[in-house]
Scaffold this motif. Structure first.
Motif, PDB file in Angstrom:
ATOM      1  N   ALA A 100       7.548  -5.302   6.917  1.00 15.67           N
ATOM      2  CA  ALA A 100       6.688  -4.172   7.255  1.00 15.67           C
ATOM      3  C   ALA A 100       6.477  -3.335   6.008  1.00 15.67           C
ATOM      4  O   ALA A 100       7.388  -3.189   5.182  1.00 15.67           O
ATOM      5  CB  ALA A 100       7.310  -3.320   8.365  1.00 15.67           C
ATOM      6  N   THR A 101       5.280  -2.778   5.880  1.00 15.38           N
ATOM      7  CA  THR A 101       4.979  -1.963   4.699  1.00 15.38           C
ATOM      8  C   THR A 101       4.160  -0.745   5.081  1.00 15.38           C
ATOM      9  O   THR A 101       3.290  -0.818   5.950  1.00 15.38           O
ATOM     10  CB  THR A 101       4.224  -2.786   3.629  1.00 15.38           C
ATOM     11  OG1 THR A 101       3.901  -1.946   2.517  1.00 15.38           O
ATOM     12  CG2 THR A 101       2.940  -3.361   4.187  1.00 15.38           C
ATOM     13  N   ARG A 102       4.471   0.360   4.428  1.00 12.90           N
ATOM     14  CA  ARG A 102       3.720   1.594   4.642  1.00 12.90           C
ATOM     15  C   ARG A 102       2.613   1.710   3.600  1.00 12.90           C
ATOM     16  O   ARG A 102       2.824   1.400   2.423  1.00 12.90           O
ATOM     17  CB  ARG A 102       4.640   2.811   4.534  1.00 12.90           C
ATOM     18  CG  ARG A 102       3.901   4.144   4.770  1.00 12.90           C
ATOM     19  CD  ARG A 102       4.808   5.342   4.598  1.00 12.90           C
ATOM     20  NE  ARG A 102       5.911   5.344   5.531  1.00 12.90           N
ATOM     21  CZ  ARG A 102       5.824   5.673   6.813  1.00 12.90           C
ATOM     22  NH1 ARG A 102       4.649   6.023   7.327  1.00 12.90           N
ATOM     23  NH2 ARG A 102       6.888   5.653   7.580  1.00 12.90           N
ATOM     24  N   LEU A 103       1.451   2.155   4.019  1.00 19.40           N
ATOM     25  CA  LEU A 103       0.348   2.385   3.096  1.00 19.40           C
ATOM     26  C   LEU A 103       0.644   3.614   2.237  1.00 19.40           C
ATOM     27  O   LEU A 103       0.877   4.706   2.760  1.00 19.40           O
ATOM     28  CB  LEU A 103      -0.959   2.594   3.861  1.00 19.40           C
ATOM     29  CG  LEU A 103      -2.190   2.931   3.017  1.00 19.40           C
ATOM     30  CD1 LEU A 103      -2.514   1.799   2.066  1.00 19.40           C
ATOM     31  CD2 LEU A 103      -3.380   3.246   3.910  1.00 19.40           C
ATOM     32  N   VAL A 104       0.677   3.406   0.925  1.00 15.77           N
ATOM     33  CA  VAL A 104       0.885   4.503  -0.020  1.00 15.77           C
ATOM     34  C   VAL A 104      -0.438   4.727  -0.735  1.00 15.77           C
ATOM     35  O   VAL A 104      -0.821   3.957  -1.633  1.00 15.77           O
ATOM     36  CB  VAL A 104       2.008   4.167  -1.025  1.00 15.77           C
ATOM     37  CG1 VAL A 104       2.234   5.344  -1.970  1.00 15.77           C
ATOM     38  CG2 VAL A 104       3.299   3.811  -0.282  1.00 15.77           C
ATOM     39  N   ALA A 105      -1.136   5.761  -0.335  1.00 16.49           N
ATOM     40  CA  ALA A 105      -2.498   5.982  -0.825  1.00 16.49           C
ATOM     41  C   ALA A 105      -2.550   6.171  -2.333  1.00 16.49           C
ATOM     42  O   ALA A 105      -3.493   5.726  -2.995  1.00 16.49           O
ATOM     43  CB  ALA A 105      -3.114   7.189  -0.111  1.00 16.49           C
ATOM     44  N   ASP A 106      -1.545   6.828  -2.914  1.00 11.39           N
ATOM     45  CA  ASP A 106      -1.544   7.093  -4.354  1.00 11.39           C
ATOM     46  C   ASP A 106      -0.572   6.178  -5.086  1.00 11.39           C
ATOM     47  O   ASP A 106      -0.086   6.512  -6.162  1.00 11.39           O
ATOM     48  CB  ASP A 106      -1.198   8.550  -4.632  1.00 11.39           C
ATOM     49  CG  ASP A 106       0.164   8.954  -4.061  1.00 11.39           C
ATOM     50  OD1 ASP A 106       0.740   8.160  -3.275  1.00 11.39           O
ATOM     51  OD2 ASP A 106       0.645  10.054  -4.387  1.00 11.39           O
ATOM     52  N   GLY A 107      -0.270   5.014  -4.496  1.00  9.93           N
ATOM     53  CA  GLY A 107       0.645   4.079  -5.116  1.00  9.93           C
ATOM     54  C   GLY A 107      -0.027   3.205  -6.160  1.00  9.93           C
ATOM     55  O   GLY A 107      -1.134   3.506  -6.636  1.00  9.93           O
ATOM     56  N   ARG A 108       0.607   2.078  -6.492  1.00 11.43           N
ATOM     57  CA  ARG A 108       0.106   1.200  -7.550  1.00 11.43           C
ATOM     58  C   ARG A 108      -0.770   0.069  -7.022  1.00 11.43           C
ATOM     59  O   ARG A 108      -1.130  -0.831  -7.762  1.00 11.43           O
ATOM     60  CB  ARG A 108       1.285   0.630  -8.337  1.00 11.43           C
ATOM     61  CG  ARG A 108       2.071   1.699  -9.095  1.00 11.43           C
ATOM     62  CD  ARG A 108       3.209   1.094  -9.889  1.00 11.43           C
ATOM     63  NE  ARG A 108       4.191   0.471  -9.006  1.00 11.43           N
ATOM     64  CZ  ARG A 108       4.739  -0.717  -9.234  1.00 11.43           C
ATOM     65  NH1 ARG A 108       4.379  -1.428 -10.283  1.00 11.43           N
ATOM     66  NH2 ARG A 108       5.631  -1.210  -8.405  1.00 11.43           N
ATOM     67  N   GLY A 109      -1.113   0.119  -5.729  1.00 13.01           N
ATOM     68  CA  GLY A 109      -2.096  -0.809  -5.194  1.00 13.01           C
ATOM     69  C   GLY A 109      -1.559  -1.900  -4.308  1.00 13.01           C
ATOM     70  O   GLY A 109      -2.318  -2.540  -3.575  1.00 13.01           O
ATOM     71  N   GLY A 110      -0.246  -2.156  -4.333  1.00  9.42           N
ATOM     72  CA  GLY A 110       0.306  -3.243  -3.546  1.00  9.42           C
ATOM     73  C   GLY A 110       0.194  -3.012  -2.055  1.00  9.42           C
ATOM     74  O   GLY A 110      -0.261  -3.883  -1.302  1.00  9.42           O
ATOM     75  N   SER A 111       0.600  -1.833  -1.590  1.00  9.14           N
ATOM     76  CA  SER A 111       0.554  -1.564  -0.150  1.00  9.14           C
ATOM     77  C   SER A 111      -0.882  -1.538   0.362  1.00  9.14           C
ATOM     78  O   SER A 111      -1.158  -1.997   1.482  1.00  9.14           O
ATOM     79  CB  SER A 111       1.255  -0.242   0.165  1.00  9.14           C
ATOM     80  OG  SER A 111       0.549   0.864  -0.376  1.00  9.14           O
ATOM     81  N   ARG A 112      -1.793  -1.027  -0.427  1.00  7.38           N
ATOM     82  CA  ARG A 112      -3.200  -1.018  -0.003  1.00  7.38           C
ATOM     83  C   ARG A 112      -3.728  -2.445   0.140  1.00  7.38           C
ATOM     84  O   ARG A 112      -4.481  -2.757   1.075  1.00  7.38           O
ATOM     85  CB  ARG A 112      -4.048  -0.227  -1.012  1.00  7.38           C
ATOM     86  CG  ARG A 112      -5.526  -0.123  -0.620  1.00  7.38           C
ATOM     87  CD  ARG A 112      -6.268   0.836  -1.515  1.00  7.38           C
ATOM     88  NE  ARG A 112      -5.743   2.178  -1.403  1.00  7.38           N
ATOM     89  CZ  ARG A 112      -6.049   3.016  -0.413  1.00  7.38           C
ATOM     90  NH1 ARG A 112      -6.862   2.622   0.561  1.00  7.38           N
ATOM     91  NH2 ARG A 112      -5.540   4.232  -0.380  1.00  7.38           N
ATOM     92  N   GLU A 113      -3.323  -3.312  -0.764  1.00 11.93           N
ATOM     93  CA  GLU A 113      -3.759  -4.707  -0.679  1.00 11.93           C
ATOM     94  C   GLU A 113      -3.205  -5.371   0.585  1.00 11.93           C
ATOM     95  O   GLU A 113      -3.914  -6.134   1.248  1.00 11.93           O
ATOM     96  CB  GLU A 113      -3.314  -5.467  -1.925  1.00 11.93           C
ATOM     97  CG  GLU A 113      -3.971  -6.818  -2.082  1.00 11.93           C
ATOM     98  CD  GLU A 113      -3.719  -7.423  -3.452  1.00 11.93           C
ATOM     99  OE1 GLU A 113      -3.987  -8.628  -3.606  1.00 11.93           O
ATOM    100  OE2 GLU A 113      -3.245  -6.697  -4.367  1.00 11.93           O
ATOM    101  N   VAL A 114      -1.962  -5.087   0.914  1.00 12.18           N
ATOM    102  CA  VAL A 114      -1.384  -5.634   2.142  1.00 12.18           C
ATOM    103  C   VAL A 114      -2.175  -5.160   3.353  1.00 12.18           C
ATOM    104  O   VAL A 114      -2.558  -5.947   4.229  1.00 12.18           O
ATOM    105  CB  VAL A 114       0.092  -5.217   2.284  1.00 12.18           C
ATOM    106  CG1 VAL A 114       0.617  -5.580   3.673  1.00 12.18           C
ATOM    107  CG2 VAL A 114       0.944  -5.883   1.215  1.00 12.18           C
ATOM    108  N   HIS A 115      -2.444  -3.870   3.413  1.00 14.57           N
ATOM    109  CA  HIS A 115      -3.115  -3.293   4.578  1.00 14.57           C
ATOM    110  C   HIS A 115      -4.561  -3.740   4.697  1.00 14.57           C
ATOM    111  O   HIS A 115      -5.068  -3.927   5.816  1.00 14.57           O
ATOM    112  CB  HIS A 115      -3.028  -1.768   4.523  1.00 14.57           C
ATOM    113  CG  HIS A 115      -1.730  -1.215   5.009  1.00 14.57           C
ATOM    114  ND1 HIS A 115      -1.606  -0.502   6.170  1.00 14.57           N
ATOM    115  CD2 HIS A 115      -0.471  -1.302   4.491  1.00 14.57           C
ATOM    116  CE1 HIS A 115      -0.343  -0.164   6.354  1.00 14.57           C
ATOM    117  NE2 HIS A 115       0.363  -0.632   5.335  1.00 14.57           N
ATOM    118  N   GLU A 116      -5.228  -3.906   3.569  1.00 14.57           N
ATOM    119  CA  GLU A 116      -6.659  -4.203   3.624  1.00 14.57           C
ATOM    120  C   GLU A 116      -6.982  -5.687   3.605  1.00 14.57           C
ATOM    121  O   GLU A 116      -8.036  -6.092   4.110  1.00 14.57           O
ATOM    122  CB  GLU A 116      -7.366  -3.516   2.451  1.00 14.57           C
ATOM    123  CG  GLU A 116      -7.335  -1.990   2.532  1.00 14.57           C
ATOM    124  CD  GLU A 116      -8.048  -1.334   1.360  1.00 14.57           C
ATOM    125  OE1 GLU A 116      -8.456  -2.071   0.423  1.00 14.57           O
ATOM    126  OE2 GLU A 116      -8.175  -0.094   1.368  1.00 14.57           O
TER     127      GLU A 116
END
Length: 362
Positions: A114-130
């Motif tokens: 499971a991963t939380r979306l980190v809007a200001d992160g380095r892009g990994g979580s956004r890639e998982v979510h999107e």
């Protein structure tokens, strides 16, 4: 009969000689092929790491809290794992990110992360979510466990938000065994806290679980949760850095503290430029030597020659870039390796050389 046999021997010997000459020419043209053998075959990583790469199918995707997505990854012949383990997930862009396994170790046909979306992160979580949807294949490495559940007379867990993921399998196992345990679980709001309903059910007997939602009650009282613990109690903490710092400060004497970081510790030495003189690194298997400038990481210098070398955090806490060191004195600047591992390996994203030369098994 002797003449035909002699002719056969001559032909075979000539073919072998031509093959050896062709092989030498090929090696001269490409020092990367074939990689020279060492007395002990090793992968380029520490012998203690699980580095197998496999492709798994995403068969389930569930939003388990606000901004938190759970993925079920299925495949044949999956290695066993124990509570606290994590996977390296290779994202479509090539980024590598670590996610704790939060499913059931007895489910041998699938891994759950499971991963939380980190809007200001380095892009990994956004890639998982999107981008990671049901029906897609994803590449994984591992699992590995640097946060194992050790034997102890009792356990206290201090968790913040997505930090519940490595702890959830531990709590399930302890609840099933009848062991003594307690959990302090904090988060921004109840809606943002993954697996909250299951956690509360697991701790319903005896009031083992304390839930602190920041929008209701402020920050959790870590010092209070760790007060008056019996000697030998194992304390496990996973979450934001301030939570980690509070657990470190409040740990009673005689208890052990186990930390799982999702980011580098503040004020640490990881990545420090102090004493960052230039040196050189020999890549033994590749037959190359690369210079490492004073302001440059070993990882950056190595990837200029070998772009396939894996990395992720670049801050010395995830372990993806761990490499075996064959020669040279290491200036360790990570927050992860054990004393045993530091003897023959390093995290090349932050650690450096004490002296002028290192030799890596790459």
């Amino acid at each position: 009969m002797a003449l035909p046999r002699l002719r056969t021997v001559v032909l075979v010997s000539g073919a072998a000689l031509l093959t050896r000459r062709a092989l030498k020419r090929r090696i001269a043209r490409s020092p990367l092929w074939p990689l020279p053998a060492l007395p002990e075959p090793i992968s380029g990583h520490s012998k203690r790491r699980a580095t197998a790469v496999r492709k798994l199918l995403i068969t389930g995707r569930t939003e388990v809290a606000d901004g938190v997505v759970e993925l079920r990854l299925e495949g044949p012949g999956l290695p066993a794992w124990s509570p606290g383990a994590h996977l390296d997930l290779v994202l479509p862009s090539g980024l590598v990110r670590q996610y704790s396994l939060c499913g059931d170790p007895e489910d041998t046909g699938a891994y759950t992360v499971a991963t939380r979306l980190v809007a200001d992160g380095r892009g990994g979580s956004r890639e998982v979510h999107e981008q990671l949807q049901e029906g897609l294949e994803v590449e994984v490495r591992g699992p590995r466990n640097r946060f194992p559940l050790t034997e102890a007379p009792g356990y206290v867990f201090v968790v913040g938000g997505i930090g519940i993921t490595p702890v959830l399998p531990m709590v399930r196992a302890l609840a099933a065994s009848g062991a003594e345990w307690r959990l302090l679980y904090g988060g921004r709001s109840r809606a943002s806290m993954p697996f909250l309903e299951e956690i509360e059910k697991l701790g319903a007997d005896g009031g083992r679980v304390t839930v602190v939602a920041q929008d209701e009650a402020g920050h959790p009282d870590v010092a209070g949760a760790l007060a008056d613990l019996a000697p030998g109690t194992a304390v496990y903490c996973c979450g934001p850095e301030p939570l980690m710092a509070a657990a470190i400060a409040a740990l009673p004497e005689g208890c052990t503290l186990h930390l799982e970081r999702f980011s580098a510790a503040t004020g640490g030495t990881a990545g420090s430029d102090e004493g960052s003189e230039a040196f050189e690194v020999e890549l033994r298997r590749s037959g190359r030597t690369v210079p490492v400038a004073a302001g440059q990481s070993v990882l950056a210098a190595v990837r200029a020659e070998l772009p396939h070398v894996a990395y992720s955090c670049e801050q010395g806490f995830c372990g993806t870039c761990q490499q075996r060191v064959l020669e040279g004195e290491i200036d360790h600047r990570d927050e992860l390796l054990t004393d045993d591992e530091r003897g023959d390996s390093m995290l090349i994203c932050v650690s450096r050389c004490r002296g002028g030369r290192l030799v890596l098994d790459l």
